[in-house]
Design an enzyme around this catalytic site. Structure first.
Site, PDB file in Angstrom:
ATOM      1  N   ASP A  13       0.781  -0.927  -0.126  1.00  0.00           N
ATOM      2  CA  ASP A  13      -0.075  -0.032  -0.024  1.00  0.00           C
ATOM      3  C   ASP A  13       0.807   1.424   0.026  1.00  0.00           C
ATOM      4  OD1 ASP A  13      -2.580  -1.517   0.403  1.00  0.00           O
ATOM      5  OD2 ASP A  13      -1.949  -1.669   2.535  1.00  0.00           O
ATOM      6  N   GLY A  40      -4.289  -4.309  -4.588  1.00  0.00           N
ATOM      7  CA  GLY A  40      -5.057  -3.108  -4.998  1.00  0.00           C
ATOM      8  C   GLY A  40      -4.426  -2.096  -5.012  1.00  0.00           C
ATOM      9  N   HIS A  41      -4.734  -1.881  -6.623  1.00  0.00           N
ATOM     10  CA  HIS A  41      -3.682  -0.418  -6.900  1.00  0.00           C
ATOM     11  C   HIS A  41      -4.844   0.573  -7.116  1.00  0.00           C
ATOM     12  CE1 HIS A  41      -0.128  -1.828  -7.128  1.00  0.00           C
ATOM     13  NE2 HIS A  41       0.048  -2.331  -8.445  1.00  0.00           N
ATOM     14  N   GLN A 225       1.831  -6.148  -3.029  1.00  0.00           N
ATOM     15  CA  GLN A 225       2.273  -6.040  -1.647  1.00  0.00           C
ATOM     16  C   GLN A 225       3.629  -5.448  -1.306  1.00  0.00           C
ATOM     17  OE1 GLN A 225       1.349  -9.514  -2.939  1.00  0.00           O
ATOM     18  NE2 GLN A 225      -0.624  -8.459  -2.848  1.00  0.00           N
TER      19      GLN A 225
HETATM   20  P1  IMP Z   1      -2.604 -12.644   1.985  1.00  0.00           P
HETATM   21  O1  IMP Z   1      -1.630 -12.346   0.903  1.00  0.00           O
HETATM   22  O2  IMP Z   1      -4.121 -12.504   1.550  1.00  0.00           O
HETATM   23  O3  IMP Z   1      -2.305 -14.389   2.254  1.00  0.00           O
HETATM   24  O4  IMP Z   1      -2.398 -11.943   3.310  1.00  0.00           O
HETATM   25  C1  IMP Z   1      -1.254 -12.022   4.060  1.00  0.00           C
HETATM   26  C2  IMP Z   1      -0.768 -10.657   4.654  1.00  0.00           C
HETATM   27  O5  IMP Z   1      -0.389  -9.870   3.527  1.00  0.00           O
HETATM   28  C3  IMP Z   1      -1.885 -10.097   5.574  1.00  0.00           C
HETATM   29  O6  IMP Z   1      -1.147  -9.622   6.588  1.00  0.00           O
HETATM   30  C4  IMP Z   1      -2.290  -9.004   4.475  1.00  0.00           C
HETATM   31  O7  IMP Z   1      -3.071  -8.199   5.183  1.00  0.00           O
HETATM   32  C5  IMP Z   1      -1.239  -8.694   3.808  1.00  0.00           C
HETATM   33  N1  IMP Z   1      -1.465  -8.233   2.441  1.00  0.00           N
HETATM   34  C6  IMP Z   1      -1.859  -8.787   1.267  1.00  0.00           C
HETATM   35  N2  IMP Z   1      -1.847  -8.147   0.154  1.00  0.00           N
HETATM   36  C7  IMP Z   1      -1.798  -7.099   0.403  1.00  0.00           C
HETATM   37  C8  IMP Z   1      -1.562  -5.568   0.097  1.00  0.00           C
HETATM   38  O8  IMP Z   1      -1.800  -5.582  -1.261  1.00  0.00           O
HETATM   39  N3  IMP Z   1      -1.204  -4.612   0.685  1.00  0.00           N
HETATM   40  C9  IMP Z   1      -0.967  -4.743   1.937  1.00  0.00           C
HETATM   41  N4  IMP Z   1      -0.998  -5.982   2.804  1.00  0.00           N
HETATM   42  C10 IMP Z   1      -1.367  -7.049   1.800  1.00  0.00           C
END
Ligand code: IMP
Length: 429
Positions: A13, A40-41, A225
């Site tokens: 983010d 999410g962009h 991420q």
């Molecule tokens: P997962 O990727 O859904 O398995 O989540 C694993 C961890 O990564 C969690 O703490 C999520 O909140 C975090 N996470 C996954 N995608 C994003 C992103 O695009 N932005 C920020 N945190 C993310």
């Protein structure tokens, strides 16, 4: 021409969409190299905020080809929704413009069911995943039972593979979670239709990328991420399940290190994190709420995929220096500097104390990190509205000192600064 890697230098983010959108203009290919629709962009174009989850930012530049590369896990249902929405904005994501690598993994309904069941079972120990099925999809990939995108071009094999996926999932749902089975035939029917729709997009994107490089064209590798969520080098187990770092560009796209000349780390002017896990500079007070915003603006710190409020805190330079090392960053993009306007003094973390011992290297071991308390350096803030600034020299002195502190500590130059969400509110330093 080389590959430019663009990735998050914090916990995700960071505002990568903003700069990705800008760099896409110079790139004949924009390729997402990791993750799935957990990302999410948000891109602000005029008065519209467009959100992408799977499709890279190049979608809004008709000259660029958008690639979903081999390192990704792709939920076809989400992709269909997103492509329909983006096409509604005129993106025209035909098979000529949107390419799916044949080796990319498909994220199927069983993965989502297992992600949710696993998180529920962990209770207070939950990772706080997006529940999009990301972990189980990568688990299947590594266990060599995943369904790859290439299978979409053979309807019979595809139906068989999806049926086998549901059967495997149902066995696990019953055995490990005492949950009801998924309806295999309904899933096969829905996903066979999706596969027929997207089969013309499937190709060897690795070959495509190398041909572009040989022709002297520019390729942008877009990460999702952030560094501290990397499966190997992040704050494990509070991480995502993919390689978010520069190493992930190489495996995700299928290119060697000689091609990656420019590695851009995107960092916010402060920190945020969604989900559980250590966050040494977290602010649980009014200042944290101020950095987060109320949620009334699209740029406030609420998850663009799940809508969850993000945890917020001061900029952590120890963590940022770690990101600079692990990625080999060649430049930094600093976003959301405008959010710090009116806050004085500002604080940045320059070391941790662990049981009275100073720590200057970021410990990726969670139990060690949990014992770390931040040591801050204080800096003067500024009051001036900076949202109209387009040149570094027009920033208030205190803002320039803030930038200098980041560069000096990390040893990496800041190449761009953003002072607002608009396409025009990002300038080169
Ligand atoms: P997962 O990727 O859904 O398995 O989540 C694993 C961890 O990564 C969690 O703490 C999520 O909140 C975090 N996470 C996954 N995608 C994003 C992103 O695009 N932005 C920020 N945190 C993310």
């Amino acid at each position: 021409m080389p590959v430019t890697a663009l990735l998050g230098a914090q916990w995700g983010d960071e505002g990568k969409g903003h700069i990705a959108d800008r760099l896409a203009v110079q790139s004949s290919i924009v390729a997402r190299y990791n993750g799935g629709d957990n990302a999410g962009h948000s891109i602000t174009i005029g008065d519209r905020v467009v959100r992408t989850h799977l499709v890279p930012a190049g979608a809004f530049h008709p000259e660029s080809i958008c690639v979903l590369a081999a390192g990704m896990v792709i939920n076809l249902r989400s992709l269909a929704r997103e492509v329909d929405e983006l096409d509604g904005y005129g993106a025209q994501l035909t098979p000529d413009r949107l390419k799916i690598d044949q080796a990319a993994q498909l994220l199927l309904p069983g993965h989502i069911a297992l992600d949710g069941a696993g998180e529920d079972q962990l209770g207070a120990e939950a990772i706080g995943t997006t529940k999009r099925g990301i972990g189980p999809a990568y688990t299947d990939k590594m266990a060599r039972v995943g369904v790859r995108a290439g299978v979409m071009t053979d309807a019979g094999r595809f139906a068989e593979a999806v049926r086998a996926h549901v059967e495997r999932t149902n066995a696990r749902l019953a055995r490990d979670f005492n949950r009801a089975p998924l309806d295999a035939e309904a899933i096969v029917a829905e996903y066979s239709a999706l596969a027929a729709r997207f089969a013309p997009h499937v190709t060897d994107t690795m070959g495509l990328i190398h041909t572009a490089l040989e022709r002297g064209e520019h390729v942008l590798a877009e990460g999702a991420q952030g560094t501290l969520l990397d499966i190997d080098h992040g704050t494990y187990p509070y991480v995502t399940s993919s390689s978010t770092i520069t190493g992930g560009v190489l495996t995700g796209l299928g290119v060697g290190p000689k091609h990656v000349r420019r590695v851009i780390g995107v960092t916010k002017a402060f920190c945020s994190r969604v989900g559980a896990g250590p966050f040494p500079t977290e602010l649980k007070d009014e200042m944290g709420a101020r950095l987060r915003g109320t949620g009334s603006n699209p740029w406030d710190e609420f998850g663009s995929t799940t809508g969850r409020p993000r945890r917020t805190g001061w900029l952590d330079l120890v963590a940022l220096k770690y990101a600079a090392r692990v990625n080999g960053l060649t430049e930094l993009v600093l976003t959301k500097l405008d959010i710090l306007t009116g806050i004085s003094p500002l604080r940045v973390c320059i070391a941790y104390s662990n049981c009275d011992s100073p720590v200057t290297n970021f410990p990726s071991d969670v139990s060690e990190l949990n014992q770390c308390a931040p040591i801050y350096s204080e800096l003067s803030g500024w009051e001036e509205d900076i949202t109209g600034v387009r040149r570094i020299d027009d920033l208030p002195l205190a803002a320039r000192v803030y930038l200098l502190q980041i560069e000096t500590f990390t040893g990496v130059k800041i190449s761009h600064v953003s002072v607002g969400p608009e396409r025009s509110q990002i300038f080169e330093v």
